[in-house]
Design a protein around this motif. Structure first.
Motif, PDB file in Angstrom:
ATOM      1  N   ALA A   1       0.822  -1.205   0.000  1.00 18.33           N
ATOM      2  CA  ALA A   1       0.000   0.000   0.000  1.00 18.33           C
ATOM      3  C   ALA A   1       0.860   1.260   0.000  1.00 18.33           C
ATOM      4  O   ALA A   1       0.514   2.262  -0.645  1.00 18.33           O
ATOM      5  CB  ALA A   1      -0.932  -0.002   1.215  1.00 18.33           C
ATOM      6  N   MET A   2       1.977   1.232   0.717  1.00 16.51           N
ATOM      7  CA  MET A   2       2.856   2.398   0.772  1.00 16.51           C
ATOM      8  C   MET A   2       3.477   2.683  -0.591  1.00 16.51           C
ATOM      9  O   MET A   2       3.600   3.828  -1.007  1.00 16.51           O
ATOM     10  CB  MET A   2       3.956   2.160   1.816  1.00 16.51           C
ATOM     11  CG  MET A   2       4.788   3.386   2.131  1.00 16.51           C
ATOM     12  SD  MET A   2       3.781   4.684   2.898  1.00 16.51           S
ATOM     13  CE  MET A   2       5.058   5.666   3.706  1.00 16.51           C
ATOM     14  N   ASN A   3       3.854   1.620  -1.295  1.00 14.80           N
ATOM     15  CA  ASN A   3       4.430   1.782  -2.627  1.00 14.80           C
ATOM     16  C   ASN A   3       3.393   2.301  -3.613  1.00 14.80           C
ATOM     17  O   ASN A   3       3.679   3.187  -4.441  1.00 14.80           O
ATOM     18  CB  ASN A   3       4.996   0.439  -3.101  1.00 14.80           C
ATOM     19  CG  ASN A   3       5.717   0.529  -4.434  1.00 14.80           C
ATOM     20  OD1 ASN A   3       5.100   0.681  -5.489  1.00 14.80           O
ATOM     21  ND2 ASN A   3       7.028   0.419  -4.390  1.00 14.80           N
ATOM     22  N   LEU A   4       2.182   1.771  -3.520  1.00 19.40           N
ATOM     23  CA  LEU A   4       1.128   2.147  -4.466  1.00 19.40           C
ATOM     24  C   LEU A   4       0.535   3.511  -4.165  1.00 19.40           C
ATOM     25  O   LEU A   4       0.176   4.256  -5.090  1.00 19.40           O
ATOM     26  CB  LEU A   4       0.028   1.083  -4.432  1.00 19.40           C
ATOM     27  CG  LEU A   4      -1.218   1.346  -5.271  1.00 19.40           C
ATOM     28  CD1 LEU A   4      -0.867   1.478  -6.748  1.00 19.40           C
ATOM     29  CD2 LEU A   4      -2.247   0.239  -5.058  1.00 19.40           C
ATOM     30  N   GLY A   5       0.428   3.869  -2.892  1.00 22.34           N
ATOM     31  CA  GLY A   5      -0.331   5.055  -2.519  1.00 22.34           C
ATOM     32  C   GLY A   5       0.129   6.326  -3.184  1.00 22.34           C
ATOM     33  O   GLY A   5      -0.673   7.059  -3.800  1.00 22.34           O
ATOM     34  N   TRP A   6       1.421   6.642  -3.079  1.00 22.58           N
ATOM     35  CA  TRP A   6       1.893   7.918  -3.631  1.00 22.58           C
ATOM     36  C   TRP A   6       1.843   7.923  -5.153  1.00 22.58           C
ATOM     37  O   TRP A   6       1.606   8.973  -5.781  1.00 22.58           O
ATOM     38  CB  TRP A   6       3.290   8.240  -3.123  1.00 22.58           C
ATOM     39  CG  TRP A   6       4.404   7.344  -3.596  1.00 22.58           C
ATOM     40  CD1 TRP A   6       4.826   6.190  -3.035  1.00 22.58           C
ATOM     41  CD2 TRP A   6       5.247   7.575  -4.731  1.00 22.58           C
ATOM     42  NE1 TRP A   6       5.882   5.659  -3.743  1.00 22.58           N
ATOM     43  CE2 TRP A   6       6.168   6.491  -4.783  1.00 22.58           C
ATOM     44  CE3 TRP A   6       5.332   8.575  -5.693  1.00 22.58           C
ATOM     45  CZ2 TRP A   6       7.153   6.390  -5.774  1.00 22.58           C
ATOM     46  CZ3 TRP A   6       6.309   8.472  -6.678  1.00 22.58           C
ATOM     47  CH2 TRP A   6       7.203   7.393  -6.712  1.00 22.58           C
ATOM     48  N   LYS A   7       2.014   6.744  -5.754  1.00 25.70           N
ATOM     49  CA  LYS A   7       1.973   6.666  -7.219  1.00 25.70           C
ATOM     50  C   LYS A   7       0.545   6.859  -7.731  1.00 25.70           C
ATOM     51  O   LYS A   7       0.307   7.620  -8.679  1.00 25.70           O
ATOM     52  CB  LYS A   7       2.520   5.314  -7.676  1.00 25.70           C
ATOM     53  CG  LYS A   7       3.986   5.103  -7.347  1.00 25.70           C
ATOM     54  CD  LYS A   7       4.457   3.693  -7.674  1.00 25.70           C
ATOM     55  CE  LYS A   7       5.934   3.522  -7.335  1.00 25.70           C
ATOM     56  NZ  LYS A   7       6.412   2.147  -7.585  1.00 25.70           N
ATOM     57  N   LEU A   8      -0.396   6.172  -7.097  1.00 28.34           N
ATOM     58  CA  LEU A   8      -1.787   6.303  -7.516  1.00 28.34           C
ATOM     59  C   LEU A   8      -2.290   7.724  -7.281  1.00 28.34           C
ATOM     60  O   LEU A   8      -3.031   8.280  -8.111  1.00 28.34           O
ATOM     61  CB  LEU A   8      -2.645   5.292  -6.763  1.00 28.34           C
ATOM     62  CG  LEU A   8      -4.115   5.178  -7.151  1.00 28.34           C
ATOM     63  CD1 LEU A   8      -4.287   4.941  -8.636  1.00 28.34           C
ATOM     64  CD2 LEU A   8      -4.792   4.064  -6.346  1.00 28.34           C
ATOM     65  N   ALA A   9      -1.881   8.337  -6.178  1.00 31.00           N
ATOM     66  CA  ALA A   9      -2.287   9.714  -5.899  1.00 31.00           C
ATOM     67  C   ALA A   9      -1.745  10.658  -6.961  1.00 31.00           C
ATOM     68  O   ALA A   9      -2.458  11.576  -7.427  1.00 31.00           O
ATOM     69  CB  ALA A   9      -1.798  10.134  -4.517  1.00 31.00           C
ATOM     70  N   ALA A  10      -0.497  10.461  -7.372  1.00 35.57           N
ATOM     71  CA  ALA A  10       0.101  11.339  -8.387  1.00 35.57           C
ATOM     72  C   ALA A  10      -0.608  11.190  -9.724  1.00 35.57           C
ATOM     73  O   ALA A  10      -0.806  12.184 -10.453  1.00 35.57           O
ATOM     74  CB  ALA A  10       1.586  11.017  -8.536  1.00 35.57           C
TER      75      ALA A  10
END
Length: 490
Positions: free
Chosen positions: A301-310
């Protein structure tokens, strides 16, 4: 039809932490969880060092530290020689013992405080991905069916993930060949010590105290090497199993939960299918050896979160999401290998298996480098990503909580979920100051480094040419596809 920015199916630790990360970036989120309440029965009890670091990157770790018990060592396959976390390069050289139910509760509180919408008792029954959106069908607690439409949907809904099945993502691997049993019981005669482990030719056992006067006992027996699922686990059967291994049942009574688990090991062929993504147990299934499952999911989730938000906010192209699979799929595969290897050792009840355990124990005791390498793997601190085009050896590795020249710590600067540029690209003498008293040779001579929102080094350089350093830094920022980070002198 409702419109949402991101829909998350599954409200366990993985889904809740992903919701926290998306809301931190201002992305609208709804979490759909089929269970009306948080399950009080906690399969996971441990939060490992890297996961504590993950929460610390956002300042979300303090209550867990206050409530959880600290164990300064871990185990590999319940071998006698435990893995010492004291030598790990982290502010948190221990495992926290805290029930998964409480971890979920704390993360749900944070998600709600950040503005996420959590709908409990709402079950996703269908998900259809189109070129520009995902349409989900949801069954509400009152029996009505409604539709949700979102640019992206993430399946955090466990090993039987409906979202994964709807996306037609293959879940490849092997069915169970070995089982385990666990029980949460009251002990009138508990053994001394925080954690007890035992291995004999009659079985493997681990015992951990729980809040509320309970103890968790997890074990394997020779009869559990099988490919068929037996009937219901009874308390008498469980008690006899414990006696067979330890010679006592510790005066156990009043079981609050009895369960079985297996070593079924499967990995999603892809963590992404168009606008549908997978995280946590929806992406990987394995024996809970070492208690790694919750931890790997949170780090997904930590890896995906900032990427999906961007991507959702238009700061990055959709292609950034492909790096999520590229970086986390190998971690899932490694986790399966690690847990299957432990399964073989834990259930090596034959003379040959006993000899293998003895040899492995001796190697760990005699070779500190092997012991430390296993501790790093178990703790999650060894994970590193292969960043295309990166040349510095730090690129793709986690950043420790560096003490910077302005007396602030790196993790404090990442609390808002934005990348951080440490070092001074405008001068030739800017250098990172490693946290004292621990020396970090890998960081010697680093002129500047870009730390991604998930705490991994996105770029680093040791050049002393200020103009070249500035050019490299700007290129790294552009390659990250995110909001330009704040700059901090090192």
């Amino acid at each position: 039809m409702e419109q949402q920015s991101v829909v998350i199916a599954g409200g366990g630790p993985t889904g809740m932490w992903l919701a926290c990360e998306l809301r931190l970036a201002g992305v609208g989120v709804v979490v759909l969880e089929r269970a009306p309440e948080i399950d009080p029965h906690s399969r996971a009890l441990t939060v490992h060092p890297r996961t504590i670091e993950t929460f610390a990157l956002r300042g979300a770790h303090t209550r867990m530290l206050a409530e959880g018990g600290r164990i300064s060592s871990g185990h590999f396959a319940v071998l006698d020689d435990r893995l010492d976390f004291g030598s790990l390069d982290t502010d948190f050289p221990f495992t926290l013992t805290i029930p998964q139910a409480r971890t979920t509760e704390l993360l749900q509180e944070r998600a709600l405080a950040l503005g996420a919408e959590v709908r409990r008792g709402h079950r996703v029954t269908d998900a259809v991905s189109a070129p520009d959106s995902v349409s989900l069908t949801v069954l509400a607690p009152d029996g009505r069916t409604y539709a949700l439409d979102a640019p992206y949907a993430v399946g955090c809904d466990g090993t039987r993930s409906v979202v994964r099945q709807c996306a037609d993502i293959a879940f490849e691997g092997t069915s169970f060949t070995a089982l385990g049993t666990l029980g949460d019981v009251v002990l009138d005669e508990p053994p001394p010590g925080a954690v007890v482990s035992a291995w004999t030719r009659r079985g493997t056992l681990m015992l951990v105290p729980l809040p509320g006067g309970l103890h968790r006992i997890a074990m394997h027996s020779p009869e559990d090497i099988r490919e068929d699922w037996p009937g219901e686990l009874t308390f008498e059967d469980f008690r006899e199993r414990v006696r067979a291994v330890t010679g006592t049942d510790y005066g156990m009574h009043s079981p609050s939960w009895l369960s079985r688990f297996g070593n079924t090991s499967r990995l999603a062929r892809s963590y992404r299918a168009g606008r549908i993504l997978l995280a946590g147990d929806a992406a990987h299934q394995h024996m809970p050896a070492g208690g790694v499952g919750l931890n790997v999911g949170v780090q997904d989730a930590m890896n995906l979160g900032w990427k999906l938000a961007a991507v959702v906010t238009g700061r990055a192209p959709d292609a950034l999401l492909d790096t999520y699979h590229a970086e986390r799929h190998p971690v899932g595969a490694d986790t399966i290998e690690h847990t299957q290897a432990q399964t073989a050792l834990m259930m090596g009840f034959s003379p040959q298996g006993s000899a293998l355990r003895s040899l492995m124990g001796k190697l760990i005791a005699e070779r500190p480098q092997l012991r430390d390498a296993l501790a790093e793997r178990l703790s999650g601190l060894s994970v590193a990503y292969d960043l295309p085009g990166a040349t510095h050896p730090l690129a793709g590795r986690r950043a420790p909580n560096l003490l910077l020249a302005d007396s602030r710590h790196l993790y404090d600067l990442l609390a808002d979920g934005r990348p951080v540029l440490v070092g001074s690209p405008r001068t030739s003498d800017g250098r990172l100051a490693p946290q004292q008293p621990q020396h970090r040779p890998a960081w010697d001579g680093v002129g500047a480094a870009l730390i991604r929102p998930d705490g991994y080094v996105g770029w680093a350089s040791g050049t002393t040419d200020s103009a070249a350093l500035a050019r490299e830094a700007e290129h790294a920022l552009a390659a990250l596809h995110g909001t330009p980070p704040e700059r901090h002198p090192a």
